[in-house]
Write a protein that holds these residues in place. Structure first.
Motif, PDB file in Angstrom:
ATOM      1  N   MET A 104       0.961  -1.135   0.003  1.00 36.79           N
ATOM      2  CA  MET A 104      -0.095   0.117  -0.159  1.00 36.79           C
ATOM      3  C   MET A 104       0.742   1.160  -0.049  1.00 36.79           C
ATOM      4  O   MET A 104       1.820   1.469   0.963  1.00 36.79           O
ATOM      5  N   CYS A 105       0.863   1.822  -1.157  1.00 35.32           N
ATOM      6  CA  CYS A 105       1.923   3.186  -1.242  1.00 35.32           C
ATOM      7  C   CYS A 105       1.076   4.454  -1.235  1.00 35.32           C
ATOM      8  O   CYS A 105       0.384   4.666  -1.876  1.00 35.32           O
ATOM      9  N   HIS A 106       1.409   5.349  -0.146  1.00 36.75           N
ATOM     10  CA  HIS A 106       0.878   6.692   0.110  1.00 36.75           C
ATOM     11  C   HIS A 106       2.135   7.420  -0.567  1.00 36.75           C
ATOM     12  O   HIS A 106       2.835   7.633   0.242  1.00 36.75           O
ATOM     13  N   HIS A 107       1.632   8.207  -1.608  1.00 41.17           N
ATOM     14  CA  HIS A 107       2.849   9.107  -1.972  1.00 41.17           C
ATOM     15  C   HIS A 107       2.582  10.427  -1.673  1.00 41.17           C
ATOM     16  O   HIS A 107       1.567  11.049  -1.335  1.00 41.17           O
ATOM     17  N   ILE A 108       3.604  10.975  -0.868  1.00 42.79           N
ATOM     18  CA  ILE A 108       3.715  12.637  -0.332  1.00 42.79           C
ATOM     19  C   ILE A 108       4.223  13.199  -1.222  1.00 42.79           C
ATOM     20  O   ILE A 108       5.538  13.291  -1.240  1.00 42.79           O
TER      21      ILE A 108
END
Ligand code: ATP
Length: 287
Positions: free
Chosen positions: A53-57
């Motif tokens: 699960m990749c949350h890009h900031i």
């Protein structure tokens, strides 16, 4: 378990030119292509493709919706990507017939990220999560400090190498990833590598995990016929961060990262050349 990636998002403008322009010269390009780029975006694509699960900031400027659509299509969560009144980061890449290039990068919105944005993005993160970061944005040191205080694994790719940025981020890092040139630059600046877990990637040779507390681990590269090595390092790092986040032990994580980047270099491009998890499984089952 999630990977939070504080990372650059660039638009790559690639011009095929008859020769690299000389000072003062105006040159007509033979061809033009536009695509998603930036170390951060590439690493998020790799992490998402590896099953995390990749949350890009990150941040982009106005009129760049297609960039977000492309990242979303790779399965990256974009709720922490801000749209700011600054140009989207971009790279002007000239490539001559010998494949030699010169590149101008405008960081734009990538360097307009604030510590508050990183703080808000990491508010729900905890010890089961990881923060991945590189040197193409602002707010790295603040984000790394928050993540470390939250007990997160902090994976830092010290690229592009900048000793000031590296010194600010290092106190909060759990795993430092460098290529051989960056490792040499850090040794030259500090006298030695820091006493933390470090991975040094060595192109077609492979990659080595050095640890202050356990034996070094060398993972040879898989033998392939490379056609374009752009983004090999980003692929390795994004995959590795995802694999560790998903609970793989370090040897299995290194093997997966090595296989993913070996496959990636057999294809043209950076993000679009990153294989899916199923392709990597199939490759590993025959190698
Ligand atoms: P780049 O700047 O091109 O993105 P980098 O210098 O950051 O790359 P490298 O050390 O060149 O990173 O490559 C990262 C990893 O990718 C290597 O450790 C290796 O596992 C894999 N790799 C790179 N080149 C090859 C190759 N020719 N064949 C197989 N695997 C490769």
């Amino acid at each position: 378990m999630a990977v939070y990636n504080l990372g650059s998002i660039n638009i790559d403008h690639v011009y095929r030119v008859p020769h690299l322009p000389a000072p003062g010269e105006t040159l007509s390009a033979l061809d033009y292509a536009q695509g998603l780029g930036g170390k951060g975006a590439n690493q998020s694509v790799a992490a998402a493709r590896a099953g995390a699960m990749c949350h890009h900031i990150g941040a982009i400027g106005p009129n760049s919706d297609w960039v977000l659509a492309e990242m979303q299509a790779y399965g990256i969560d974009l709720r922490y990507v801000s749209v700011l009144p600054v140009a989207t980061g971009h790279a002007i890449i000239n490539v001559d017939p010998q494949a030699e290039n010169n590149i101008v990068i405008f960081p734009g919105a990538n360097r307009a990220l604030t510590a508050d944005m990183a703080t808000a993005a990491l508010a729900g993160a905890g010890p089961a999560d990881s923060l991945l970061l590189q040197n193409e944005t602002s707010a790295q040191a603040e984000a790394a400090a928050i993540a470390a205080a939250r007990g997160m694994r902090v994976v830092y790719s010290a690229a592009p190498f900048d000793i000031g940025a590296v010194r600010a981020v290092l106190p909060h890092v759990s795993l430092l990833v460098m290529n051989e040139v960056e490792a040499e630059q850090l040794r030259a600046a500090q006298g030695a590598l820091p006493q933390i877990d470090c991975i040094i990637t060595k192109g077609a040779q492979g990659a080595e995990w050095i640890s202050a507390v356990s034996e070094p681990l060398f993972m040879p590269a898989f033998k392939v016929m490379p056609v374009d090595t752009t983004g090999a390092g980003d692929t390795f790092i994004g995959t590795l961060a995802a694999a560790l986040d998903l609970g793989l032990p370090r040897e299995a994580a290194m093997r997966r990262a090595s296989a993913t980047s070996a496959l990636q270099v057999t294809r043209l491009g950076a993000a679009q050349a990153i294989p899916t998890a199923a392709e990597v499984e199939a490759f590993l089952s025959t190698h």
